[in-house]
Design a protein around this motif. Sequence first.
Motif, short mmCIF file in Angstrom:
data_model
loop_
_atom_site.label_atom_id
_atom_site.label_comp_id
_atom_site.label_asym_id
_atom_site.label_seq_id
_atom_site.Cartn_x
_atom_site.Cartn_y
_atom_site.Cartn_z
N MET A 134 28.48 33.31 60.04
CA MET A 134 29.47 34.37 60.23
C MET A 134 29.12 35.51 59.28
O MET A 134 28.93 35.29 58.08
N TYR A 135 29.03 36.69 59.83
CA TYR A 135 28.71 37.86 59.04
C TYR A 135 29.97 38.69 58.83
O TYR A 135 30.67 39.04 59.79
N PHE A 136 30.22 39.00 57.56
CA PHE A 136 31.40 39.76 57.19
C PHE A 136 31.00 41.09 56.58
O PHE A 136 30.08 41.15 55.74
N CYS A 137 31.70 42.11 56.95
CA CYS A 137 31.57 43.41 56.33
C CYS A 137 32.63 43.49 55.22
O CYS A 137 33.76 43.04 55.41
N ALA A 138 32.25 44.06 54.09
CA ALA A 138 33.18 44.16 52.97
C ALA A 138 33.07 45.52 52.31
O ALA A 138 32.01 46.15 52.34
N ALA A 139 34.16 45.96 51.71
CA ALA A 139 34.19 47.25 51.03
C ALA A 139 34.69 47.06 49.61
O ALA A 139 35.66 46.34 49.37
N GLY A 140 34.03 47.72 48.67
CA GLY A 140 34.41 47.63 47.28
C GLY A 140 34.16 48.94 46.57
O GLY A 140 33.72 49.92 47.17
N THR A 141 34.43 48.95 45.27
CA THR A 141 34.36 50.20 44.50
C THR A 141 33.36 50.11 43.36
O THR A 141 33.58 50.70 42.30
N ALA A 142 32.27 49.40 43.53
CA ALA A 142 31.24 49.34 42.49
C ALA A 142 30.83 50.76 42.12
O ALA A 142 30.57 51.58 42.99
N GLY A 143 30.76 51.03 40.83
CA GLY A 143 30.60 52.41 40.36
C GLY A 143 29.21 52.98 40.43
O GLY A 143 29.03 54.20 40.40
N THR A 144 28.19 52.14 40.52
CA THR A 144 26.82 52.64 40.56
C THR A 144 26.04 51.91 41.64
O THR A 144 26.44 50.85 42.12
N SER A 145 24.91 52.49 41.97
CA SER A 145 24.04 51.87 42.96
C SER A 145 23.60 50.49 42.50
O SER A 145 23.54 49.54 43.28
N ALA A 146 23.32 50.35 41.22
CA ALA A 146 22.87 49.07 40.68
C ALA A 146 23.96 48.02 40.80
O ALA A 146 23.71 46.87 41.17
N LEU A 147 25.18 48.42 40.46
CA LEU A 147 26.30 47.47 40.55
C LEU A 147 26.59 47.08 41.98
O LEU A 147 27.16 46.02 42.25
N CYS A 148 26.23 47.95 42.90
CA CYS A 148 26.43 47.67 44.33
C CYS A 148 25.28 46.89 44.92
O CYS A 148 25.29 46.55 46.10
N GLY A 149 24.28 46.58 44.12
CA GLY A 149 23.14 45.84 44.63
C GLY A 149 23.50 44.40 44.99
O GLY A 149 24.49 43.85 44.52
N VAL A 150 22.68 43.81 45.83
CA VAL A 150 22.93 42.44 46.29
C VAL A 150 23.07 41.48 45.13
O VAL A 150 23.93 40.61 45.11
#
Length: 129
Positions: free
Chosen positions: A92-108
């Motif tokens: 099952m693939y889920f899309c999620a949204a968050g507020t990570a402040g930088t590209s690095a923090l948003c990394g996998v």
Amino acid sequence: QVHLEESGGGSVQPGESLRLFCKYTTRVNCMAWFRQAPGKEREAVATVYHHAGTKQYSSNHADSVKGRFNAYDTTLAVLLQMNSVQVEDAGMYFCAAGTAGTSALCGVANSRRSGFSFWGQGAQVSVSS
């Protein structure tokens, strides 16, 4: 409040392609695609970081899908292009949204389930020969 809606799941054979769509109502910093196989933990496979004030974004992919999957952003949607799909990609693939402040923090590598406040309902991907 961010509403997410996935579509595009289905059944494919190994080696085939599939494209998942995640429509969102509000653009936030960090979007992610998570995958959950039966009996396994939900894991991030790709992320998209929106650079504030621009239309630019950065994408990041898990090693297990690098070179085969591509997450990209378009108008109010994040897509996951899945090529050369393998049996182990099923789940099952889920899309999620968050507020990570930088590209690095948003990394996998830094994306944990707890870091995302908004989730879609999921899209099932089945892979069988």
